[in-house]
Design a protein around this motif. Structure first.
Motif, PDB file in Angstrom:
ATOM      1  N   TRP A  63       0.839  -1.207   0.000  1.00 45.88           N
ATOM      2  CA  TRP A  63       0.000   0.000   0.000  1.00 45.88           C
ATOM      3  C   TRP A  63       0.873   1.255   0.000  1.00 45.88           C
ATOM      4  O   TRP A  63       0.602   2.229  -0.707  1.00 45.88           O
ATOM      5  N   THR A  69      -2.646   0.918  -9.188  1.00 41.75           N
ATOM      6  CA  THR A  69      -3.805   1.284  -8.367  1.00 41.75           C
ATOM      7  C   THR A  69      -4.590   0.061  -7.915  1.00 41.75           C
ATOM      8  O   THR A  69      -4.953  -0.061  -6.744  1.00 41.75           O
ATOM      9  N   ALA A  70      -4.848  -0.852  -8.861  1.00 48.48           N
ATOM     10  CA  ALA A  70      -5.651  -2.032  -8.517  1.00 48.48           C
ATOM     11  C   ALA A  70      -4.936  -2.871  -7.460  1.00 48.48           C
ATOM     12  O   ALA A  70      -5.552  -3.367  -6.505  1.00 48.48           O
ATOM     13  N   THR A  73      -5.051  -1.222  -4.161  1.00 48.18           N
ATOM     14  CA  THR A  73      -6.402  -1.319  -3.596  1.00 48.18           C
ATOM     15  C   THR A  73      -6.611  -2.692  -2.953  1.00 48.18           C
ATOM     16  O   THR A  73      -7.164  -2.802  -1.853  1.00 48.18           O
ATOM     17  N   TYR A  76      -4.824  -2.728   0.307  1.00 46.27           N
ATOM     18  CA  TYR A  76      -5.580  -2.015   1.344  1.00 46.27           C
ATOM     19  C   TYR A  76      -6.691  -2.915   1.880  1.00 46.27           C
ATOM     20  O   TYR A  76      -6.911  -3.023   3.090  1.00 46.27           O
ATOM     21  N   ASP A  77      -7.356  -3.568   0.940  1.00 46.54           N
ATOM     22  CA  ASP A  77      -8.462  -4.465   1.289  1.00 46.54           C
ATOM     23  C   ASP A  77      -7.970  -5.606   2.195  1.00 46.54           C
ATOM     24  O   ASP A  77      -8.575  -5.920   3.221  1.00 46.54           O
ATOM     25  N   THR A  80      -6.892  -4.299   5.775  1.00 44.08           N
ATOM     26  CA  THR A  80      -7.996  -3.945   6.674  1.00 44.08           C
ATOM     27  C   THR A  80      -8.850  -5.168   7.022  1.00 44.08           C
ATOM     28  O   THR A  80      -9.196  -5.384   8.181  1.00 44.08           O
ATOM     29  N   GLU A 189      -9.836 -14.028  -4.436  1.00 42.12           N
ATOM     30  CA  GLU A 189      -8.767 -13.033  -4.395  1.00 42.12           C
ATOM     31  C   GLU A 189      -7.516 -13.537  -5.133  1.00 42.12           C
ATOM     32  O   GLU A 189      -6.796 -12.745  -5.747  1.00 42.12           O
ATOM     33  N   GLU A 191      -7.515 -15.349  -7.783  1.00 37.83           N
ATOM     34  CA  GLU A 191      -7.787 -15.114  -9.203  1.00 37.83           C
ATOM     35  C   GLU A 191      -7.561 -13.638  -9.552  1.00 37.83           C
ATOM     36  O   GLU A 191      -6.940 -13.308 -10.566  1.00 37.83           O
ATOM     37  N   ASN A 192      -8.051 -12.753  -8.696  1.00 33.32           N
ATOM     38  CA  ASN A 192      -7.879 -11.329  -8.946  1.00 33.32           C
ATOM     39  C   ASN A 192      -6.417 -10.912  -8.900  1.00 33.32           C
ATOM     40  O   ASN A 192      -5.964 -10.123  -9.723  1.00 33.32           O
ATOM     41  N   ASN A 195      -4.771 -12.040 -12.162  1.00 40.79           N
ATOM     42  CA  ASN A 195      -5.145 -11.211 -13.307  1.00 40.79           C
ATOM     43  C   ASN A 195      -4.457  -9.848 -13.270  1.00 40.79           C
ATOM     44  O   ASN A 195      -3.906  -9.389 -14.271  1.00 40.79           O
ATOM     45  N   HIS A 196      -4.497  -9.211 -12.120  1.00 45.18           N
ATOM     46  CA  HIS A 196      -3.881  -7.883 -12.017  1.00 45.18           C
ATOM     47  C   HIS A 196      -2.365  -7.969 -12.207  1.00 45.18           C
ATOM     48  O   HIS A 196      -1.759  -7.098 -12.818  1.00 45.18           O
ATOM     49  N   ASN A 199      -1.552  -8.380 -15.847  1.00 41.97           N
ATOM     50  CA  ASN A 199      -1.749  -7.064 -16.440  1.00 41.97           C
ATOM     51  C   ASN A 199      -0.521  -6.182 -16.328  1.00 41.97           C
ATOM     52  O   ASN A 199      -0.092  -5.545 -17.292  1.00 41.97           O
TER      53      ASN A 199
ATOM     54  N   SER B 159     -12.101  -3.322  -9.692  1.00 41.81           N
ATOM     55  CA  SER B 159     -11.120  -3.539  -8.621  1.00 41.81           C
ATOM     56  C   SER B 159     -11.253  -2.524  -7.493  1.00 41.81           C
ATOM     57  O   SER B 159     -10.840  -2.793  -6.372  1.00 41.81           O
ATOM     58  N   TRP B 161     -13.582  -0.211  -4.916  1.00 39.23           N
ATOM     59  CA  TRP B 161     -14.927  -0.031  -4.395  1.00 39.23           C
ATOM     60  C   TRP B 161     -15.232   1.461  -4.338  1.00 39.23           C
ATOM     61  O   TRP B 161     -14.328   2.284  -4.328  1.00 39.23           O
TER      62      TRP B 161
END
Lengths: 206, 282
Positions: A63, A69-70, A73, A76-77, A80, A189, A191-192, A195-196, A199, B159, B161
């Protein structure tokens, strides 16, 4: 009504049924007794808070030092959400009156997992080694983004394994729900993250 | 059985104040008990027994000890049962009239449990999107998710929110960002600007402002004045003062069984609207 009092057998039967129902009701509401210190439930909660703690550490670094950015993010997710869950696990452990730390990580998950942990110097499945953490913390920008994704994917794969091991061994509703949620969230997550990361790698190549 | 009778006799003796009756009490009662048990078992001998029983009963005082013991036990038992029923009833219940998209399952927790246990496959769900949580802009940064229902109430998303810390947006926001907020346990209140005037918007904004895990934005051409959505559930109404709006928010904000990712935050998301002409992913 007065006739009823002349039939002790009937009275005793009615009372027995009432008491039994009351007992069941109270028992049902009170739920099962708290898991013990060496239980699967306590072991899982203890190890998950340690496991999550490293994810928070990695995510906080990403972070602050990543560039995508993705990816930031997601970091951060993770920081937290997993902090919130650490709080949840600690509350369970304190409520149950068991120890919050153990020198034998993964002991609750059987021989196989305990062995895994012994080989990596006490690390739980998927956790990054000190060397990996050191290398990660020397990176910034896109390099940090990519290494964060790699470390976190491995971390989540390990987390899903731990959750599965707990699911197989417990019927505690709190633990089952948390384990199922860990599996569904960390799988999506992973998978995400993949992908990111791809990218970012593609963008670097171009 | 034997011990119970003994207890009962003792009880009757204690509660009776007249000495003469106490002496008679236990013996007489024993007889009465026998007669009654027999009478209950076999009807043919009932008249004779009843007569004998009655003869004894006339002299027997009311077994107050027995009565009070059983009454006390009964009251306590009924009290406990009542308390248990109340505890169960007092758990929060979903408001009525809400459309849910989980099909035969009650909520997100139940549907993921069925999936993990292999009871059902994702493609066989009534709405597979209730368990789809992929970032559409992962593979292609310019991709924008499409939704089967309007406004969307879950599914694959972007991605980032949308910040949902009691956030009131005065222009439409991206569906894909808002759905990510729903994943975190937020309730998204949308209104059709053609059907709600400025005062109405004010009324709605008051429900959201200052309330973490909620957000509100206009949704043109929605066809209904207000729609509130959480992950997998939705409620539409033409009455901006409909109390169900508040009930929906009370029940679904951070609902542990319904938020796909409970524990996640609403802060630090995207705060721009489509009016800012930002890129979807910021």
């Amino acid at each position: 009504m007065s006739r009823l009092w002349r039939r002790p057998a009937l009275l005793i039967a009615i009372t027995a049924v009432l008491m039994l129902t009351a007992g069941l009701a109270v028992g049902w509401v009170a739920g099962t007794s708290a898991p013990g210190n060496d239980s699967v439930e306590a072991g899982f909660a203890r190890d998950m808070q340690t496991h999550h703690q490293q994810a928070v550490e990695m995510a906080m670094y990403e972070w602050a030092n990543g560039s995508d950015t993705a990816m930031r993010t997601i970091a951060y997710d993770i920081a937290t959400t997993q902090s919130t869950e650490i709080g949840m696990y600690r509350t369970w452990l304190r409520d149950w009156g068991v120890e919050l730390s153990s020198g034998e990580p993964m002991a609750w998950a059987g021989e196989e997992h305990a062995h895994d942990s012994a080989e990596t110097g006490g690390l739980m499945p998927g956790m990054a080694t000190d060397e990996q953490m050191e290398e990660f913390k020397s990176l910034t920008g896109a390099e940090a983004d990519v290494m964060f994704a790699d470390l976190m994917i491995a971390h989540h794969v390990g987390g899903v394994d731990m959750a599965r091991a707990a699911l197989e061994r417990t019927d505690n509703e709190l633990v089952e729900t948390a384990a199922r949620r860990t599996i569904s969230n960390q799988q999506s997550e992973i998978e995400n993250l993949e992908n990111h990361r791809d990218n970012i790698l593609n963008a670097v190549e171009e | 059985m034997a011990s119970k009778k003994q207890t009962a006799s003792k009880g009757s003796g204690k509660s009776t104040s007249k000495g003469a009756v106490v002496e008679k009490g236990p013996a007489a009662k024993k007889d009465a008990g026998k007669g009654d048990t027999k009478g209950g078992l076999s009807k043919s001998s009932a008249p004779a027994n009843a007569r004998r029983g009655r003869a004894v009963q006339v002299k027997q005082p009311k077994p107050w000890g027995l009565i009070w013991t059983f009454t006390g036990v009964g009251v306590v038992a009924l009290g406990l049962i009542g308390a248990a029923v109340f505890v169960v009833w007092d758990r929060s219940q979903p408001p009525e009239g809400v459309t849910d998209f989980y099909g035969e399952y009650k909520n997100y927790s139940e549907v993921t449990e069925a999936l993990q246990d292999g009871d059902v496959k994702e493609e066989d769900l009534e709405n597979p999107w209730v368990v789809q949580q992929t970032h559409i802009d992962g593979e292609d940064p310019m991709a924008v998710p499409e939704y089967e229902i309007t406004p969307p109430a879950g599914g694959n998303h972007l991605s980032q929110w949308q910040t949902c810390t009691g956030s009131v947006y005065d222009a439409p926001i991206m569906d894909g960002n808002a759905v990510h907020s729903l994943e975190h346990g937020a309730v998204w209140l949308t209104y059709d600007p053609a059907l709600v005037d400025g005062d109405g918007i004010e009324v709605l904004a008051k429900k959201v402002e200052g309330r973490d895990f909620s957000l509100m934005s206009p949704y043109p051409e929605m066809g209904v004045a207000v729609s509130v959505q959480a992950w997998g559930v939705q409620y539409k109404t033409d009455d901006i003062n409909d109390p169900k709006i508040d009930e929906f928010m009370d029940f679904y904000i951070q609902n542990a069984d319904n938020a796909a990712e409970p524990g996640a935050q609403c802060a630090n998301g995207l705060t721009t609207t489509t009016a800012d002409q930002q890129m979807p992913t910021g």
